[in-house]
Design an enzyme around this catalytic site. Structure first.
Site, mmCIF file in Angstrom:
data_model
loop_
_atom_site.group_PDB
_atom_site.id
_atom_site.type_symbol
_atom_site.label_atom_id
_atom_site.label_comp_id
_atom_site.label_asym_id
_atom_site.label_seq_id
_atom_site.Cartn_x
_atom_site.Cartn_y
_atom_site.Cartn_z
ATOM 1 N N GLY A 1 5.544 5.800 1.836
ATOM 2 C CA GLY A 1 4.391 5.305 2.570
ATOM 3 C C GLY A 1 3.517 4.326 1.825
ATOM 4 N N SER A 2 2.269 4.398 2.143
ATOM 5 C CA SER A 2 1.291 3.373 1.807
ATOM 6 C C SER A 2 1.228 3.030 0.334
ATOM 7 C CB SER A 2 -0.082 3.845 2.238
ATOM 8 O OG SER A 2 -1.060 3.001 1.703
ATOM 9 N N SER A 3 0.890 1.757 0.086
ATOM 10 C CA SER A 3 0.730 1.304 -1.290
ATOM 11 C C SER A 3 -0.656 1.625 -1.834
ATOM 12 C CB SER A 3 1.043 -0.189 -1.371
ATOM 13 O OG SER A 3 0.427 -0.903 -0.332
#
Lengths: 139, 397
Positions: free
Chosen positions: A63-65
């Protein structure tokens, strides 16, 4: 007593705490609440468990950075795990610790250990040495 | 400090050298807590400036004033300080998660350092520029240093597809609908993790907004940084070329059942008989998507609000053409510079249900907003907003 040698990814102080082995990949952003240290994703099997102060075993990150920002905020707020164990080095997550060091915060040690060994450590009291040795006392 | 962060990451990831980069997209200006603001201000205090073009991803505040958030005063102040610090470092005030539709399109084969998972996957896959999945702090550190660690997707050998994701067995009519791509992306991300895959078996050329939706969903459910579509994306003229003549490590043959299951997973409130809000625009809506929204509304007022998230690059044109005013009159709340899963814009409402056409909103809304989600096509989202209850006109499964 069982001792497992893990590779040190980022140096940090020795720790002694309960091991929490996540059983599914996690996105720290959206997956861990930086204000409480709780696993916040209702679809995650460890939803509601506390990562603060644990020997956190992470099989995979997804998922998200923004994971690094969440980890930095956990460190800044004294809600970080006592040690973070990854199956493989993850620049997105570990950046949180690299920056925390730059900011002068006390950061947990980060280790690399094959995820096949996590289940045997889960729930046990683990001592982590600065050189990356994980020791569990068998009851 | 920036160069030390880049070098330490290079060591950690086993990169043997640093490479020059042409641009950066910075995800780090979104407020997650005071520590991120302190970091940015430390860089400003040290006189740091970006040395390459750097666009900014969403922040926590809609600086255009289109929408309001419920951040408490301290958080609001710290988020504003953070956004200001990144501007002072020389970043462009784009404030969008779709920089590739805001004029920032690195050329094929160029080396860049991009953050924001959907932007990374679009940049690699659709544009064919080369970036790893940059996280907060490393993105700005690379933009200042003008260098990035040479590993992963920066290197040609790691861009080869190893997994085939064959959709030839999936209903082709479904594949041509906007409903399909967040679903496929979610499935792809879960099955493929961080591997590089190639999608085969399409009988048409996918357009940009569906590749955007696919990538965003895939990068939420997995660690996807690059995908190929045989015959469509720049590094995949055909399956054999993108596999570089090697056999696939794995061949995933997607069935209608797998797609049905994946679609079910996107909703956490599948049996909902009411909805409280509709959210679209993750990634940020393009002008074409706004045109579609206006067509679907065709002048009707909504019963529950539609939160339509976008960037200034689109807002400017909506305002110029009078479309912002028209949409707001119909009950659409335009959200610029930010979005509804990164900052508290949706009203706090226990048990509330959000309908969305975005795989990324569907993935993150339950944990970040407290709303349960119901997934549907853009058309169904609009109908449901008009009637205030879930309406499924588009044939789904």
């Amino acid at each position: 007593m069982v001792t497992v040698a893990a590779e040190v990814l980022l140096a940090g102080p020795a720790a002694s705490a309960t091991a929490l082995a996540l059983t599914a990949p996690i996105s720290f952003w959206g997956g861990v609440d930086p204000k409480t240290g709780l696993v916040a994703d209702p679809r995650h099997p460890e939803h509601g468990q506390l990562v603060t102060g644990k020997i956190l075993l992470v099989p995979e990150t997804v998922g998200s950075s923004s994971a690094a920002a969440i980890l930095l905020e956990l460190v800044h707020g004294n809600r970080a795990p006592a040690a973070i164990v990854l199956h493989e080095p993850d620049a997105i997550l570990l950046l949180g610790l690299i920056v925390a060091k730059e900011m002068g915060y006390v950061t947990p040690i980060a280790l690399r250990l094959d995820r096949n060994r996590y289940a045997a450590l889960h729930g046990r009291e683990i001592r982590v040495s600065k050189s990356g040795l994980l020791t569990a006392d068998l009851e | 400090m920036a160069m030390r962060i880049v070098a330490e990451t290079a060591r950690l990831m086993g990169a043997e050298r640093l490479i020059a980069i042409e641009s950066a997209h910075i995800d780090g200006a979104l407020y997650h807590g005071d520590s991120g603001t302190f970091f940015a201000e430390r860089l400003v205090a040290g006189g740091a400036k970006t040395s390459v073009r750097a666009t900014l991803n969403v922040g926590a505040i809609d600086l255009t004033g289109c929408s309001r958030n419920r951040l408490p005063p301290h958080e609001l102040e710290m988020a504003r300080r953070m956004m200001t610090a990144y501007q002072q470092l020389g970043c462009e005030s784009t404030w969008t998660c779709a920089p590739y539709q805001a004029g920032h399109r690195p050329r094929l084969g160029s080396q860049v350092a991009w953050g924001e998972s959907n932007a990374v996957v679009f940049c690699n896959s659709v544009l064919g520029a080369r970036t790893n999945r940059y996280g907060d702090f490393l993105d700005i550190a690379c933009a200042i240093a003008g260098r990035a660690p040479d590993y992963g997707l920066h290197r040609s050998e790691n861009r080869r597809a190893t997994v085939v994701f064959d959709v030839s067995g999936v209903d082709q009519k479904f594949l041509r609908s906007d409903l399909a791509w967040p679903v496929l992306g979610n499935l792809y991300g879960r099955l493929i993790g961080d591997a590089v895959g190639v999608i085969t078996g399409l009988t048409f050329r996918p357009w940009e907004d569906i590749l955007k939706a696919f990538g965003a969903a895939a990068a939420s459910s997995g660690s996807v940084g690059l995908f190929h579509v045989a015959g469509a994306t720049p590094e995949a003229p055909d399956e054999r070329t993108v596999l570089r003549d090697a056999p696939a490590v794995e061949r995933i043959v997607v069935t209608n059942d797998m797609v049905r299951d994946a679609q079910g997973r996107l909703s956490t409130a599948a049996r909902a008989d009411r909805i409280d809000a509709v959210a679209i625009g993750s990634p940020h809506l393009s002008l074409e998507e706004f045109d579609n929204l206006r067509r679907l509304l065709s002048g009707r007022h909504v019963t529950v609000p539609i939160y339509a998230c976008t960037g200034r690059h689109v807002l400017r044109i909506l305002e110029r053409d009078g479309h912002r005013q028209e949409l707001e009159r119909l009950g659409v709340i335009i959200v610029a510079d930010t979005c509804i899963v990164v900052t508290p814009i949706l009203p706090a409402k226990p048990g509330a249900i959000l309908m969305t056409n975005s795989g990324k909103f569907a993935h993150y809304a339950p944990s970040n907003t407290g709303y349960s989600v119901l997934y549907g096509s853009m058309g169904d989202c609009v109908e449901s907003a008009v009637w205030g209850k879930p309406i499924f006109k588009v044939a789904s499964w």
